[in-house]
Motif scaffolding. Structure first.
Motif, PDB file in Angstrom:
ATOM      1  N   ILE A 123       0.841  -1.206   0.000  1.00  0.00           N
ATOM      2  CA  ILE A 123       0.000   0.000   0.000  1.00  0.00           C
ATOM      3  C   ILE A 123       0.871   1.248   0.000  1.00  0.00           C
ATOM      4  N   LEU A 159      -1.601   3.449  -5.463  1.00  0.00           N
ATOM      5  CA  LEU A 159      -2.921   3.605  -4.863  1.00  0.00           C
ATOM      6  C   LEU A 159      -2.881   4.524  -3.660  1.00  0.00           C
ATOM      7  N   ALA A 160      -1.682   4.715  -3.140  1.00  0.00           N
ATOM      8  CA  ALA A 160      -1.573   5.558  -1.965  1.00  0.00           C
ATOM      9  C   ALA A 160      -0.647   6.719  -2.250  1.00  0.00           C
ATOM     10  N   VAL A 161      -1.077   7.565  -3.126  1.00  0.00           N
ATOM     11  CA  VAL A 161      -0.295   8.759  -3.412  1.00  0.00           C
ATOM     12  C   VAL A 161      -0.224   9.563  -2.122  1.00  0.00           C
ATOM     13  N   SER A 178      -5.541   6.329 -10.116  1.00  0.00           N
ATOM     14  CA  SER A 178      -5.244   5.767  -8.799  1.00  0.00           C
ATOM     15  C   SER A 178      -6.537   5.424  -8.076  1.00  0.00           C
ATOM     16  N   THR A 179      -7.410   4.750  -8.787  1.00  0.00           N
ATOM     17  CA  THR A 179      -8.697   4.425  -8.194  1.00  0.00           C
ATOM     18  C   THR A 179      -9.006   2.963  -8.476  1.00  0.00           C
ATOM     19  N   THR A 180      -9.466   2.275  -7.483  1.00  0.00           N
ATOM     20  CA  THR A 180      -9.906   0.915  -7.699  1.00  0.00           C
ATOM     21  C   THR A 180     -11.344   0.975  -8.193  1.00  0.00           C
ATOM     22  N   LEU A 201     -13.474  10.277 -13.586  1.00  0.00           N
ATOM     23  CA  LEU A 201     -13.089   9.824 -12.258  1.00  0.00           C
ATOM     24  C   LEU A 201     -14.271   9.849 -11.302  1.00  0.00           C
ATOM     25  N   GLY A 206     -16.002   6.979  -8.990  1.00  0.00           N
ATOM     26  CA  GLY A 206     -16.155   7.050  -7.550  1.00  0.00           C
ATOM     27  C   GLY A 206     -17.599   6.996  -7.108  1.00  0.00           C
ATOM     28  N   LYS A 258     -19.575   4.235  -5.005  1.00  0.00           N
ATOM     29  CA  LYS A 258     -19.435   4.009  -3.582  1.00  0.00           C
ATOM     30  C   LYS A 258     -20.632   4.523  -2.792  1.00  0.00           C
TER      31      LYS A 258
END
Lengths: 191, 821
Positions: free
Chosen positions: B49, B54-56, B112-114, B225, B229, B232
């Protein structure tokens, strides 16, 4: 809780003055007022939504914008204000999430957080989960837990967090990476 | 890994492992985990991680170099990643080549998004939309997809520099930058037509190819993007307030949660332009995102020219001042509704700037257009014409603001539009090299019919304006022609009393200017009668004032005086603007009473008018100068010519500067100066001053014009006094002949000419002829104006001198006894 922000404007202004003069008492009163303010904004935005994602950073920024406008001056001590706001925001959101959970028969609709600096920018996390995990992190890395709380709930930059916590930027950066990674790992852990 | 103690241990190992790189890290973990695979797995997951994209690290901070994962060699769709290019808040960018043998380079952006199932569907829909944007200045979206839970976009690979680096490297001037910006605005407009908003226009998102073509990248990515998102949360209930934003380029609505629309991209283009042209971002002093948030939501941007100045870009600052300041500020308006309505409009204005055409951002449009017109046509447009045109335009604008009823507003607006188009059509870039205001007015008069044939009231209104403007230019026949047409239309179309009253006033005023005073009386009397019952004091007073002037010239001085007093009474009761209008009747009373010989009263009104004018009018205002002339003339009449002379000379100089040497008002003051010199017995100078004025007025207004005649009279008197008697008498006789035709019988002016001729004959020692002429003149003046009139008094003096010269002291004493002390 009704929207008390307008009525309290002058009080807050006075408290800010006193706080900036170094009155310790004013700080607690200010916290109480800020709580009301932030909670009111959150409630207003949550109103009528079954399930809503909150950007805590934006919440704090809105309060900040409002107060800065109110005071017609720049914050001398922005880091400290944001630090305070982060604390208050966390409390307000957690309280609200608990209240919702208690109120609804089916367990209620959660309050979730996005724009948390935790990585995937659009991911949203349950406020109560974040709160309790930060409580756990507090046990084995209190500094990292503080930093993550400031970044997640107050939107502080690395530099601002360093200033607020009187730590070096390098330390904050490092502890932020470890704390955030751990939190992200726990939040996305498959049940 | 439910055990809290184990979790704490994994955390500590993970934190420590970050200090080690590569195989050292592996060795460290192998040693520390000591054969506990569960702990090792947990630490590895955490390290993953921390080091993955994924963890900028923080949305606004770039990921530290050492935590970056190298993805070279991975394939996404048909593409294989070949080279890391860069990264940002949204993800990482690689250069990639097609893996199926086809030669194609693309830039792949890994978000950077799942992404889950629902998000994937939305993302692909969005990508399809983006792929439809076709514009040479937009980097095309080649392909997109979701792989390994990660959304990716393949875009046309652009070999170029970031636009700010490009501009710096090429040393691009203002025009070069504006050209690039205009192309970009066109690209944004094309995307907007596809209903896609860029939402993040900034230097990092604009590349310029080696050929100099700008390319916008990342179009609509932020929106895509958002779609990803959105899965969710349960619905569209994403909190509006706050998003990631780029300080210096984000629009206020992106900060305070307003809807993001095409206006947001207009702002982005404005902010980009600002950065490129001024060397600094908007609110450059607001470094921290929070400061920017405060600044952008509460303040207007600093004027681009001022910003460039502060950056030390002095030449740029000069070029930015005016048009580009206006264009950028309009694009950067805090209120989205006040920005350009579309990217097309912004582009059009940038192109206008490049072509040196008027830009739409400048307000009020009409004033500005006039200035632009004048600047382009400077050699052709005299200063007087500028002034007049400015006045006409100003009046048009003022009326536009003042008109209360819808119809009046419509007419005023349409008229303003017509003038604007007219000025726009006189473009020097087109093949009309010399356009004068006069030519412009004639064009307007000609084109009115076919342009506004269906809108008679608008046409009438413009004709009225053409009539008045021509009048101010001294083009009375053209003015009268327009006025005739205006009245004919209004009568045929049943114009309102107000419209007719105004038109009649214009007509009367034109006839007056023409010196056709008797003809001017009926229309003006009609105008006053029509306007009196309406609640329009300004119009009524204007008509009364003009009527007063012609009454004064047609032997109806008493009626004129009453008219002025009534006018002053109305104006005194009005608002500040109307009260300021008292200058005119007071000024006219000064002239009237002065000519009447009531100098003391005249001096009072003169002083009041002058004080009021100096208070309400800017220095050098034509009206102020005219009043100063009248006041000085009166001082001359009050036997203070020496005091008055310098004042007159000052006024002539100011009028020459402001109105031009050939302007009627300037020439009239010159007559006044000539007359002043006559009373000082400086005949030669008087003749020299009056002669050019006489010639100019005659060619401007015609030989029979009252002012021209007045100038010739002054010249004649000066000539007679300076040993050029023959020329002087010839001039005076022409004046006499004309005045007898023009003025009603019995008007004092006719006898005044006779008086002058008599004096000339006296200088020529033709005493017999002089005696007869002078006696007739004095008798006429006594009848017309009484014995106290200054011209009558002058006559007594002349007769006294004559009889003394003739050796008749008794007669001389008789006439001299009538001279007042």
């Amino acid at each position: 809780m009704t929207d008390s922000t307008a009525a309290d404007s002058s009080d807050i202004s006075a408290l800010l003055e006193r706080w900036s003069r170094g009155e310790k008492q004013a700080y607690d009163q200010l916290l109480a007022h800020l709580y009301g303010d932030i909670h009111a904004i959150a409630v207003r935005q949550l109103h009528g939504e079954r399930h809503l994602t909150i950007r805590p950073t934006a919440l704090v920024h809105e309060v900040y914008l409002r107060l800065a406008e109110l005071r017609h001056m720049q914050w001398q001590d922005r880091a400290h204000f944001l630090c305070m706001a982060a604390k208050v925001t966390r409390q307000a959101l957690v309280d609200e999430a608990r209240r919702r959970r208690a109120e609804k028969r089916d367990g209620g609709w959660p309050v979730t957080l996005s724009d948390t600096n935790l990585g995937a920018s659009e991911a949203a996390y349950d406020a109560l989960d974040v709160d309790s995990l930060l409580g756990e992190l507090q046990q084995f890395d209190a500094v990292a837990a503080d930093i993550v709380a400031l970044r997640v709930f107050g939107g502080l930059s690395i530099e601002e967090a360093a200033e607020a916590l009187k730590l070096s930027v390098a330390t904050v950066n490092r502890r932020w990476v470890t704390g955030k990674s751990w939190l992200a790992r726990e939040l996305t852990r498959e049940a | 890994m439910a055990d809290g103690g184990a979790r704490a241990r994994a955390y500590r190992l993970f934190a420590a492992a970050l200090d080690y790189q590569g195989e050292w890290r592996d060795q460290f973990l192998t040693r520390e985990c000591n054969g506990d695979p569960a702990i090792r797995a947990e630490v590895d997951a955490l390290l993953n991680i921390a080091t993955s994209e994924l963890a900028v690290t923080g949305a606004l901070l770039p990921a530290p170099e050492r935590y970056r994962e190298d993805l070279t060699g991975q394939t996404y769709g048909h593409f294989r990643l070949t080279q890391h290019i860069g990264e940002g808040g949204m993800g990482v960018v690689y250069r990639a080549e097609r893996s199926d043998g086809v030669q194609q380079s693309v830039a792949i952006k890994l978000l950077s998004t799942t992404v889950g199932q629902a998000g994937r569907a939305r993302f692909e829909r969005e990508a399809q939309l983006l792929a439809q944007i076709e514009h040479p200045a937009v980097a095309r979206l080649v392909d997109a997809g979701v792989e390994r839970g990660r959304a990716w976009l393949a875009m046309e690979f652009v070999n170029g520099l970031r636009i700010d680096e490009y501009c710096r490297a090429r040393g691009l001037g203002v025009d070069g930058v504006v050209e690039l910006l205009a192309q970009l605005a066109g690209a944004v407009a094309a995307a907007h037509r596809m209903l896609v908003v860029h939402n993040d226009i900034k230097p990092a998102n604009v590349l310029v190819t080696t050929d100099g073509d700008p390319k916008l990248i990342d179009f609509g990515i932020s929106r895509a993007l958002q779609e990803v998102g959105a899965e969710k949360s349960d619905g569209p209930a994403t909190m509006a307030v706050g998003r990631l934003f780029s300080p210096g380029f984000a629009a206020p609505e992106q900060i305070n949660g307003g809807p993001v629309t095409v206006a947001t991209d207009i702002f982005g283009l404005g902010a980009l332009a600002y950065r490129l042209l001024t060397g600094r971002t908007t609110f450059a002093d607001a470094v921290e995102p929070l400061d920017y948030m405060l600044a952008i939501t509460q303040r207007d941007v600093e004027l681009p020219s001022a910003a460039a100045q502060q950056s030390g870009l002095l030449a740029q600052a000069r070029d930015l001042r005016g048009d580009l300041d206006a264009i950028l500020c309009k694009a950067l308006e805090r209120n989205p509704a006040r920005r350009y309505a579309s990217a097309m409009e912004l582009q059009a204005d940038l192109l206008n700037y490049l072509a040196r055409r008027p830009v739409a951002a400048r307000v009020p449009t009409l004033w500005y257009r006039t200035a632009k017109f004048v600047r382009r046509n400077l050699p052709m447009v005299s200063f007087a014409a500028i002034l007049v045109l400015g006045l006409a335009v100003g009046i048009a604008l003022m009326e536009l603001q003042r008109s209360r009823t819808t119809r009046a507003q419509d007419v005023a607006a349409r008229r303003a539009e017509f003038i604007e188009n007219l000025l726009a059509s006189a473009d020097p870039a087109s093949d009309k090299p010399s356009v004068t205001v006069a030519a412009l007015l004639d064009t307007a008069a000609r084109e009115l019919d076919h342009k506004l044939g269906g809108e008679p009231l608008v046409e009438a209104s413009i004709l009225g304006m053409i009539a008045r403007t021509n009048a101010s230019l001294g083009r009375y026949p053209e003015g009268l022609a327009a006025s005739d047409r205006e009245l004919a239309i209004l009568r045929a179309q049943g114009g309102s009393a107000l419209e007719l009253g105004r038109a009649l006033t214009t007509r009367g005023d034109l006839l007056r200017e023409f010196g056709r005073w008797s003809d001017a009386v009926p229309p003006l009397q009609q105008a006053v009668a029509m306007l009196r019952p309406l609640q329009v004091p300004a119009d009524l007073c204007n008509a009364m004032d003009t009527l007063g002037l012609v009454l004064a010239r047609t032997n109806q001085e008493k009626a004129a005086e009453a008219m002025y007093h009534e006018e002053i009474a109305i104006e005194t009761k009005g608002d500040a603007a109307l009260r300021a209008q008292r200058i005119h009747p007071m000024f006219n009373l000064t002239v009237l009473l002065g000519e009447w010989g009531r100098f003391t009263e005249a001096a009072e009104y003169g002083r009041d008018a002058l004080a009021l004018a100096r208070e309400t009018l800017p220095a050098d205002h034509p009206d102020l100068l005219s009043i100063e002339t009248a006041y000085a003339n009166m001082l001359g009449n009050l036997n203070q010519p020496v005091t008055a002379e310098p004042l007159l000379r000052e006024v002539v100089a100011a009028q020459t500067r402001v109105l031009g040497p050939g302007h009627k008002a300037t020439l009239l003051t010159q007559i006044g100066l000539g007359q002043n010199l006559l009373t000082q017995h400086r005949y030669e100078e008087a003749a020299a001053t009056a002669l050019p004025a006489a010639r100019s007025l005659e060619s401007m207004l015609g030989a029979d014009n009252a002012y021209a005649l007045s100038a010739w009279h002054t010249y004649g008197m000066g000539a007679c006094g300076s040993h050029q008697e023959a020329k002087g008498i010839a001039a005076l006789q022409r004046v006499d002949e004309a005045r007898r035709r023009v003025y009603p019988a019995g008007t004092w002016v006719i006898y005044n000419t006779q008086l002058g001729i008599g004096q000339c004959l006296y200088h020529l020692r033709r005493y017999g002829e002089s005696e007869a002429t002078l006696l007739a003149a004095v008798s006429g003046l006594e009848t017309a104006r009484g014995s106290g009139f200054n011209r009558t008094q002058e006559g007594y003096r002349a007769l006294g001198d004559l009889y003394a010269a003739m050796g008749k002291p008794d007669a001389a004493a008789h006439w001299r006894s009538r001279i007042l002390p």
